[in-house]
Design a protein around this motif. Structure first.
Motif, short mmCIF file in Angstrom:
data_model
loop_
_atom_site.label_atom_id
_atom_site.label_comp_id
_atom_site.label_asym_id
_atom_site.label_seq_id
_atom_site.Cartn_x
_atom_site.Cartn_y
_atom_site.Cartn_z
N ILE A 15 0.84 -1.20 0.00
CA ILE A 15 0.00 0.00 0.00
C ILE A 15 0.87 1.26 0.00
CG2 ILE A 15 -1.63 1.31 1.38
CD1 ILE A 15 -2.77 -1.43 2.27
N VAL B 244 1.38 4.04 -3.04
CA VAL B 244 1.14 5.47 -2.88
C VAL B 244 2.37 6.26 -3.31
CG1 VAL B 244 0.74 7.27 -1.19
CG2 VAL B 244 -0.59 5.19 -1.11
N ALA C 192 2.72 6.44 -6.96
CA ALA C 192 1.77 7.39 -7.53
C ALA C 192 2.30 8.82 -7.39
CB ALA C 192 0.41 7.25 -6.85
N PHE C 193 2.93 9.11 -6.24
CA PHE C 193 3.51 10.44 -6.05
C PHE C 193 4.57 10.72 -7.11
CE2 PHE C 193 1.52 10.86 -1.95
CZ PHE C 193 1.45 12.23 -1.78
N PHE D 123 2.95 11.27 -10.52
CA PHE D 123 2.27 12.55 -10.66
C PHE D 123 3.29 13.68 -10.80
CE2 PHE D 123 -0.64 16.00 -9.85
CZ PHE D 123 -1.82 15.53 -10.40
N PHE E 26 -6.34 12.82 -7.61
CA PHE E 26 -5.21 12.30 -6.85
C PHE E 26 -5.46 12.47 -5.35
CE2 PHE E 26 -0.95 12.44 -5.08
CZ PHE E 26 -0.32 11.40 -5.74
N LEU F 37 -5.76 9.75 -2.38
CA LEU F 37 -4.87 9.78 -1.21
C LEU F 37 -5.67 9.77 0.08
CD1 LEU F 37 -1.97 9.99 -0.29
CD2 LEU F 37 -2.16 12.45 -0.38
N VAL G 174 -6.97 6.31 0.73
CA VAL G 174 -5.98 5.39 1.30
C VAL G 174 -5.84 5.61 2.79
CG1 VAL G 174 -3.56 4.75 1.31
CG2 VAL G 174 -4.71 5.14 -0.83
N MET H 221 -5.55 6.95 -7.57
CA MET H 221 -4.35 7.81 -7.60
C MET H 221 -3.55 7.57 -8.87
SD MET H 221 -2.98 7.53 -3.71
CE MET H 221 -1.69 8.73 -3.82
#
Lengths: 483, 105
Positions: free
Chosen positions: A159, A163, A166-167, A170, B20, B24, B27, B43
């Motif tokens: 998880i 995340v 994804a950061f 982006f 996004f 977030l 989550v 995301m």
């Protein structure tokens, strides 16, 4: 594509095709010894396939891959780490029932991802390498059917790592929106865009990438997952996560931030100094509260990543770049040896236990009387982590210190000194625990492969601590062809 | 004429940023593992949207290629996640992430 460029892709091609061959063997002739032998052969052949191109560096094969001395050095580290972890996992998994073969394929896939990462020069290869490394790693974590802890560690890591990916993505999208380019070399000097709104989006983008990378390197304040994942994951996989995965991501980050010139961005550099200080302090202080060897090692790795971040900060200051990269590379080399050795001891201790890994400090009490050799090896590791002279860890820390002083980063240096001081305390705690009277007389078996891994790593730990010049010269030679 | 129907890039990026953020927050707030995996998917797709918007600005295929890479990655990530979820469910009979939390903070 010229022959030279094809040659540069040879390691990746070799490793991928051997993974396919290994998969076929697993499908049609399942045999653990055979699978492990193919793994070892694959890693050695991949290492060999780097040699023909040594004289032609740097080579850029397609816009995606850039092979230079820097990539070569880190590829070597990745392969070394993967080889050691292969031996450790063989002993660890051997007696845990059938169907352990796929684990070794995942290990090779993960190693392939790390190889792509260290030589990647483009956001596309960056993401592909990162995910290849990550997705195989979650699967490896949950592979051994040892209680619930492995599952929980894998889920947590999945998880948080999702995340952070994804950061990074982006951030890359934002940079692409302003610059229209995705290659690191093409992006050089991008922080000089004039338009104010573009400047803002660029800063947002780089901050997001920066945050994602810090997550993966477990730098404070993004370190919360580290102890749980280290504790829950099987010991050999933790070794892989701590060395190969972090090392490859660090190499990528160093290349990304130096070639694109993002490192010159003032807010980012200030953020990085802050992160380095917090990591050193948080890692060392929180380690004091732990009674679990794996968790202590987790916090110590947070602190070590903090020391590495110091090198990163110095790389951002004018004139310090090459020196800082050399220091970071040696530090990481020492960190690889030390961490692999530490986890090989934990692996050897845990093999007999089929439910959870043997990690409580109490289990290590009296190790000096039960298995003097193992205890001596562990002592050497802990001293190296603490940065005591005559070990590789000392030279690494000394290197970091010398570049910090040369760059006159006094505040950072103060934190490094304080952190190292606190560090000695909890490393010594483990050593004292090992000298206490033993609780049980159960004999600890040392399996052949892991035993040899420990011997080789201990010898190199001491050897490169006493006589580091071969590695330092090698690093100096390789870093010249960076870029 | 075409100018009139063009969506400015900033609007597209803003939409992606909102998506996004929703992912977030999902989550962080959700406790059900399936919903967490879905939020991660949101995301990742927001990143894909941002890449497409940026690609449209430059009239280059790079953005769309990155989107395809993201699709692949998201699929791989979530399939491993679902595999782990099945394991958790088989052993604990629940898919609440707090009940799977045995390790101390």
């Amino acid at each position: 594509m010229s022959g030279l460029q094809l040659q540069a892709l040879l390691p990746i091609i070799t490793l991928s095709s051997l993974i396919l061959i290994q998969m076929m063997f697993i499908a049609f002739a399942r045999n653990l010894r055979l699978t492990v032998s193919i793994s070892v052969i694959a890693l050695l052949l991949t290492a060999l396939s780097f040699f023909p191109m040594v004289d032609h560096l740097p080579i850029s094969a397609t816009p995606l891959i850039q092979l230079d001395g820097f990539a070569l050095f880190y590829s070597g580290l990745v392969l070394l780490g993967a080889l050691m972890v292969t031996f450790l996992s063989y002993d660890y998994l051997r007696d845990q029932g059938e169907r352990q073969d796929e684990f070794f394929m995942l290990l090779l896939l993960s190693c392939l991802g790390a190889l792509i990462l260290v030589s990647s020069n483009h956001f596309a290869s960056f993401i592909l390498g990162l995910e290849l490394l990550g997705v195989s790693l979650y699967t490896m974590m949950s592979y051994p059917t040892r209680g619930l802890f492995t599952l929980e560690a894998a889920l947590k890591y999945l998880i948080l790592s999702g995340v952070s990916s994804a950061f990074i993505l982006f951030g890359a999208a934002l940079i692409y929106a302003i610059e229209g380019k995705l290659g690191f070399t093409e992006l050089a000097g991008m922080n000089h865009t004039s338009a104010a709104s573009g400047q803002f989006i660029l800063l947002m983008g780089s901050t997001m990438i920066f945050a994602g990378i810090m997550f993966k390197l477990s730098l404070a304040p993004f370190h919360l997952w580290t102890p749980d994942v280290y504790d829950g994951a099987p010991a050999p996989v933790t070794a892989f996560l701590a060395t190969v995965s972090k090392g490859a991501i660090f190499a990528l980050a160093l290349r990304l931030f130096t070639t694109t010139g993002l490192i010159d961005l003032d807010p980012l550099l200030r953020g990085l100094s802050f992160v380095a200080m917090v990591s050193i302090l948080a890692g060392n202080l929180l380690a004091l509260l732990q009674d679990n060897v794996k968790r202590i090692l987790a916090y110590s790795s947070i602190a070590h990543m903090g020391y590495l971040a110091v090198a990163f900060v110095v790389a951002g200051k004018a004139g310090g770049q090459i020196m800082a990269m050399e220091a970071a590379s040696y530090f990481l080399f020492a960190y690889f040896l030390t961490t692999l050795l530490a986890f090989s001891v934990v692996t050897i201790m845990s093999i007999a236990d089929h439910e959870v890994d043997t990690t409580n400090l109490g289990d290590y009490e009296g190790l000096f009387w039960r298995r003097p050799a193992l205890a001596a090896v562990f002592t050497a590791t802990l001293l190296s982590l603490a940065g005591i002279p005559l070990t590789a860890g000392f030279i690494g820390k000394f290197y970091i210190f010398s570049i910090g002083v040369a760059a006159e980063a006094w505040l950072l240096m103060a934190f490094v000194v304080i952190g190292s001081g606190i560090g000695i305390f909890y490393y010594l705690r483990i050593i004292f625990a090992m000298t206490k009277a033993p609780r049980t007389d159960v004999k600890i078996e040392i399996p052949t492969a892991s035993g040899w891994v420990a011997v080789v790593l201990t010898v190199s730990l001491v050897l490169f601590g006493v006589y580091p010049s071969p590695i330092i010269d090698l690093i100096g030679e390789l870093m010249i062809s960076f870029g | 004429m075409t100018e009139a129907v063009m969506v400015p890039m900033e609007h597209g990026l803003a939409l992606a940023a909102i998506l996004f953020s929703i992912g977030l927050i999902g989550v962080m707030v959700r406790r059900n593992i399936i919903l967490i995996l879905m939020s991660i998917e949101v995301m990742l797709n927001a990143c894909g949207l941002a890449f497409i918007v940026a690609g449209a600005r430059w009239g280059a295929a790079d953005g769309q290629i990155m989107f395809m890479i993201i699709l692949t990655i998201a699929a791989a990530e979530v399939s491993v996640g679902l595999g782990l979820l099945l394991q958790v469910h088989r052993r604990l009979r629940t898919i609440d992430i707090d009940s799977a939390s045995r390790l101390q903070g």
